[in-house]
Write an enzyme that holds these catalytic residues in place. Structure first.
Site, PDB file in Angstrom:
ATOM      1  N   SER A 112      49.204  40.747  40.060  1.00  0.00           N
ATOM      2  CA  SER A 112      48.108  41.472  40.699  1.00  0.00           C
ATOM      3  C   SER A 112      48.484  42.883  41.149  1.00  0.00           C
ATOM      4  O   SER A 112      48.867  43.707  40.329  1.00  0.00           O
ATOM      5  CB  SER A 112      47.583  40.640  41.859  1.00  0.00           C
ATOM      6  N   HIS A 113      48.420  43.146  42.452  1.00  0.00           N
ATOM      7  CA  HIS A 113      48.617  44.505  42.948  1.00  0.00           C
ATOM      8  C   HIS A 113      50.099  44.868  43.081  1.00  0.00           C
ATOM      9  O   HIS A 113      50.421  45.984  43.458  1.00  0.00           O
ATOM     10  CB  HIS A 113      47.936  44.656  44.310  1.00  0.00           C
ATOM     11  N   ASP A 276      42.608  46.848  40.841  1.00  0.00           N
ATOM     12  CA  ASP A 276      44.053  46.598  40.914  1.00  0.00           C
ATOM     13  C   ASP A 276      44.621  46.085  39.588  1.00  0.00           C
ATOM     14  O   ASP A 276      43.935  46.093  38.566  1.00  0.00           O
ATOM     15  CB  ASP A 276      44.354  45.608  42.042  1.00  0.00           C
ATOM     16  N   ASP A 278      45.212  43.196  38.129  1.00  0.00           N
ATOM     17  CA  ASP A 278      44.522  42.187  37.328  1.00  0.00           C
ATOM     18  C   ASP A 278      42.998  42.280  37.421  1.00  0.00           C
ATOM     19  O   ASP A 278      42.289  41.370  36.984  1.00  0.00           O
ATOM     20  CB  ASP A 278      44.998  40.777  37.715  1.00  0.00           C
ATOM     21  N   ASP A 280      40.784  42.251  39.927  1.00  0.00           N
ATOM     22  CA  ASP A 280      39.915  41.491  40.830  1.00  0.00           C
ATOM     23  C   ASP A 280      39.625  42.211  42.149  1.00  0.00           C
ATOM     24  O   ASP A 280      38.765  41.777  42.902  1.00  0.00           O
ATOM     25  CB  ASP A 280      40.449  40.065  41.065  1.00  0.00           C
ATOM     26  N   ARG A 281      40.330  43.298  42.425  1.00  0.00           N
ATOM     27  CA  ARG A 281      40.054  44.027  43.673  1.00  0.00           C
ATOM     28  C   ARG A 281      39.219  45.266  43.391  1.00  0.00           C
ATOM     29  O   ARG A 281      39.178  45.750  42.267  1.00  0.00           O
ATOM     30  CB  ARG A 281      41.362  44.474  44.324  1.00  0.00           C
ATOM     31  N   THR A 343      42.829  33.115  54.232  1.00  0.00           N
ATOM     32  CA  THR A 343      43.079  34.139  53.224  1.00  0.00           C
ATOM     33  C   THR A 343      43.414  33.507  51.869  1.00  0.00           C
ATOM     34  O   THR A 343      44.185  32.558  51.810  1.00  0.00           O
ATOM     35  CB  THR A 343      44.244  35.029  53.704  1.00  0.00           C
ATOM     36  N   GLU A 363      39.157  41.264  53.360  1.00  0.00           N
ATOM     37  CA  GLU A 363      39.462  42.623  53.802  1.00  0.00           C
ATOM     38  C   GLU A 363      40.414  43.352  52.857  1.00  0.00           C
ATOM     39  O   GLU A 363      40.544  44.557  52.909  1.00  0.00           O
ATOM     40  CB  GLU A 363      40.049  42.602  55.220  1.00  0.00           C
ATOM     41  N   SER A 364      41.101  42.596  51.999  1.00  0.00           N
ATOM     42  CA  SER A 364      42.093  43.176  51.095  1.00  0.00           C
ATOM     43  C   SER A 364      41.452  43.728  49.830  1.00  0.00           C
ATOM     44  O   SER A 364      42.070  43.737  48.773  1.00  0.00           O
ATOM     45  CB  SER A 364      43.131  42.114  50.744  1.00  0.00           C
ATOM     46  N   LYS A 375      37.476  36.863  42.748  1.00  0.00           N
ATOM     47  CA  LYS A 375      36.963  38.158  43.156  1.00  0.00           C
ATOM     48  C   LYS A 375      36.897  39.034  41.909  1.00  0.00           C
ATOM     49  O   LYS A 375      37.591  38.781  40.927  1.00  0.00           O
ATOM     50  CB  LYS A 375      37.818  38.765  44.259  1.00  0.00           C
ATOM     51  N   ARG A 495      51.370  41.279  58.304  1.00  0.00           N
ATOM     52  CA  ARG A 495      50.102  42.007  58.318  1.00  0.00           C
ATOM     53  C   ARG A 495      49.478  41.858  59.705  1.00  0.00           C
ATOM     54  O   ARG A 495      49.392  40.745  60.234  1.00  0.00           O
ATOM     55  CB  ARG A 495      49.136  41.439  57.279  1.00  0.00           C
TER      56      ARG A 495
HETATM   57  C1  VG1 Z   1      46.954  39.207  49.599  1.00  0.00           C
HETATM   58  C2  VG1 Z   1      45.658  39.469  50.338  1.00  0.00           C
HETATM   59  C3  VG1 Z   1      44.679  38.338  50.103  1.00  0.00           C
HETATM   60  C4  VG1 Z   1      44.468  38.151  48.597  1.00  0.00           C
HETATM   61  C5  VG1 Z   1      45.807  37.958  47.906  1.00  0.00           C
HETATM   62  C6  VG1 Z   1      45.673  37.891  46.413  1.00  0.00           C
HETATM   63  O1  VG1 Z   1      47.556  38.031  50.075  1.00  0.00           O
HETATM   64  O2  VG1 Z   1      45.900  39.620  51.712  1.00  0.00           O
HETATM   65  O3  VG1 Z   1      43.479  38.631  50.758  1.00  0.00           O
HETATM   66  O4  VG1 Z   1      43.652  37.038  48.349  1.00  0.00           O
HETATM   67  O5  VG1 Z   1      46.674  39.045  48.215  1.00  0.00           O
HETATM   68  O6  VG1 Z   1      45.056  39.029  45.923  1.00  0.00           O
HETATM   69  P1  VG1 Z   1      48.754  38.040  51.151  1.00  0.00           P
HETATM   70  O7  VG1 Z   1      49.165  36.609  51.301  1.00  0.00           O
HETATM   71  O8  VG1 Z   1      49.823  38.930  50.597  1.00  0.00           O
HETATM   72  O9  VG1 Z   1      48.176  38.623  52.383  1.00  0.00           O
HETATM   73  V1  VG1 Z   1      45.572  39.663  44.425  1.00  0.00           V
HETATM   74  O10 VG1 Z   1      44.443  40.836  43.971  1.00  0.00           O
HETATM   75  O11 VG1 Z   1      47.094  40.157  44.772  1.00  0.00           O
HETATM   76  O12 VG1 Z   1      45.578  38.344  43.427  1.00  0.00           O
HETATM   77 CO    CO Z   2      44.433  41.183  42.059  1.00  0.00          CO
END
Ligand code: VG1
Ligand code: CO
Length: 542
Positions: A112-113, A276, A278, A280-281, A343, A363-364, A375, A495
């Site tokens: 992902s990000h 992001d 993948d 989804d954000r 979350t 919120e992310s 998402k 966080r």
């Molecule tokens: C983070 C975000 C959460 C999100 C997750 C996956 O998780 O806070 O809201 O669902 O990433 O998103 P964490 O545990 O690091 O707070 V993605 O776009 O990275 O799949």
């Molecule tokens: Co993502």
């Protein structure tokens, strides 16, 4: 031929908030990915004729990993495997394909990000047949298997040509290479008024979409520039690159600061957006107006009925616990229910399946609806576009109107990344130990109303999830939440989520960090962040 290869368990193959994420070098260790995939398959009851959808965000190691997954899926009894051309599929596109093809499940190769490249991160996540992330009971079962695994099954077939559309075979399984965008783009046309958005662009509306050299590029080019007539060049960094161009594909105010600066400049476009790794954000910044993801969820909930896909109104809305309560105010006004879940997108699936909610968000920078079970970054941008086209107002005016009607929830998140894991654990433990004595205490200008460690009881399947984040609720309605990230690959990330409700319209223009200054100071001093984490400032402020 199907081979059985002997192996030994690896430590630490427990999926986090969203799949298993580790450094690429860890995934490159012999048997590492294979062990996890076999453990997953062993823990599932794969029915005869089962279909699997496979794709990734194009990051370094994607193609090699996909070949392994294909050969193992074929060896473990899947009858059909649908793969995105070039190994590319965004997370929401995988979710859509699982649903539309009635697949048994899907595998997304993505961190992902998180940054990519040979020294970056890699990841794998599994989605179940509703198209959503595997619930905890599935990931827990897979993790349990990783600790006892002794062998895995894999075909010794040649690599599949991932760039050639069409059919091939591995052992008993049919492999189908599909266009990554087609089905997803078709779904979007059923949800939004494409003619209306086309007219918006034709009337001179300008936009900049940053795909951050990640998976959304091909989707955004096709939909925004191809189908909706946005000017060529609207989509920037559209080519998925194995290292995301050396950047961090996280669409926030730090890693997409250039977009923020552009949106705030005199010559900036009407809308700036980004997605992001993948896909989804989403990040939404109007000309002169940043929209926090929490506000975005609330504004979309209040306006979704303007888009054809939601014209009957919404059934309910859900947010992750640390997301601001702005969406709850909208739900109340609409007379629908608002839900608060831990979350991670996996917690929305049951509510969506049961028809209890239509929209949900985090919120992310995650927003989504019942159209898939993930998402969806580009979807959120299109919903915004459709609302802008319907209301014929700027992002700024819509946001300011919203605050006038509902009040403003000032919101920020402070992240302390890659801090010492033991120190972060101890910090959380000590905070937990103080929860019962905090209520009633005066802390600077605040008084504590309640404090707890968030626990969620799923109203659909009755499952319980505990220790999902420490909440300190203050008498004036402000809130501080502490949580440890479950997606990092080095040390720990703390966080801190901060918010304060402001009903007074004359204060709605205040700057966020200033408006929350007292709360920020308290959030840092209460657990002694500087002393315990040896940091005097957060790494990321969003
Ligand atoms: C983070 C975000 C959460 C999100 C997750 C996956 O998780 O806070 O809201 O669902 O990433 O998103 P964490 O545990 O690091 O707070 V993605 O776009 O990275 O799949
Ligand atoms: Co993502």
């Amino acid at each position: 031929m199907i081979k059985t290869i002997a192996t030994k368990p690896f430590d630490g193959q427990k999926p986090g908030t969203s799949g298993l994420r580790k450094k690429v070098t860890v995934f490159q260790e012999p048997h590492y990915l294979e062990n996890f995939v076999q453990s997953l398959f062993d823990s599932l009851e794969i029915p005869a004729g089962a279909m699997l959808v496979v794709g990734g965000d194009g990051r370094f190691h994607n193609r090699a990993a996909i070949q392994i997954v294909l050969k193992m899926a074929a060896a473990n009894g899947f009858a059909r495997i649908v793969v995105g051309r070039g190994g590319i599929l965004s997370t929401p596109a995988v979710s859509n394909l699982i649903r539309s093809r009635k697949a048994f499940g899907g595998i997304v190769l993505s961190a992902s990000h998180n940054p990519g490249g040979p020294d970056g991160d890699f990841g794998i996540k599994y989605n179940v047949s509703n198209g959503g992330p595997a619930p905890e009971k599935v990931t827990d079962a897979a993790f349990a298997r990783t600790r006892a695994i002794t062998a895995y099954k894999i075909s010794d077939a040649e690599d599949v040509d991932l760039d050639k559309p069409g059919e091939s075979r591995i052992e008993g399984a049919g492999i189908e290479i599909v266009d990554p965008v087609d089905d997803y783009a078709a779904l979007m046309t059923r949800l939004f008024d494409f003619d209306r958005i086309k007219k918006l662009f034709a009337s001179g509306f300008t936009m900049r979409f940053d795909a951050m050299h990640a998976v959304t590029g091909p989707y955004a080019i096709r939909v925004l520039e191809g189908m909706l007539g946005a000017r060529m060049g609207t989509v920037m960094n559209a080519q998925p690159l194995e290292d995301f161009g050396g950047e961090h594909p996280d669409p926030n105010l730090v890693h997409a600061k250039h977009l923020y600066d552009l949106a705030m400049s005199a010559s900036g476009p009407d809308l700036c957006a980004a997605s992001d790794g993948d896909g989804d954000r989403n990040l939404i910044i109007g000309k002169g107006q940043f929209v926090t993801p929490s506000d975005s969820l609330a504004i979309l909930a209040a306006n979704a009925h303007l888009a054809p896909g939601y014209k009957g109104g919404i059934a309910g809305v859900a947010r992750s616990m640390p997301t601001s309560r702005a969406a709850d105010r909208v739900a109340k006004a609409l007379g629908v229910k608002a839900y608060e879940v831990p979350t991670g997108w996996k917690f929305f699936g049951n509510l969506l399946d049961a028809g209890m909610i239509t929209l949900c968000g985090e919120e992310s920078a995650g927003t989504g609806s019942n159209h898939v079970r993930e998402k969806d970054g580009l979807w959120a941008v299109l919903l915004w576009l459709d609302i802008l086209a319907a209301r014929k107002q700027s992002v700024r005016d819509i946001v300011r109107d919203h605050w006038k009607t509902y009040g403003r929830d000032f919101y920020t998140r402070h992240d302390y990344e890659e801090v010492d894991a033991a120190a972060a654990d101890q910090l959380m433990k000590d905070l937990r130990g103080r929860l019962s004595s905090l209520p009633g205490q005066r802390l600077g200008p605040f008084e504590v109303a309640a404090a707890d460690d968030f626990a969620y009881h799923d109203p659909v399947d009755g499952s319980d999830s505990r220790n999902q984040g420490i909440r300190i609720l203050l008498k004036d309605g402000s809130r501080i939440v502490y949580r440890l990230s479950g997606t990092g690959t080095a040390g720990a990330t703390l966080r801190i989520y901060l918010e304060r409700f402001e009903p007074r319209a004359e204060r709605h223009g205040d700057e966020t960090q200033a408006a929350l200054a007292d709360l920020i100071a308290l959030a840092s001093s209460l657990p002694d962040i500087p002393g315990r984490l040896r940091r005097d400032a957060p790494t990321v402020i969003t």
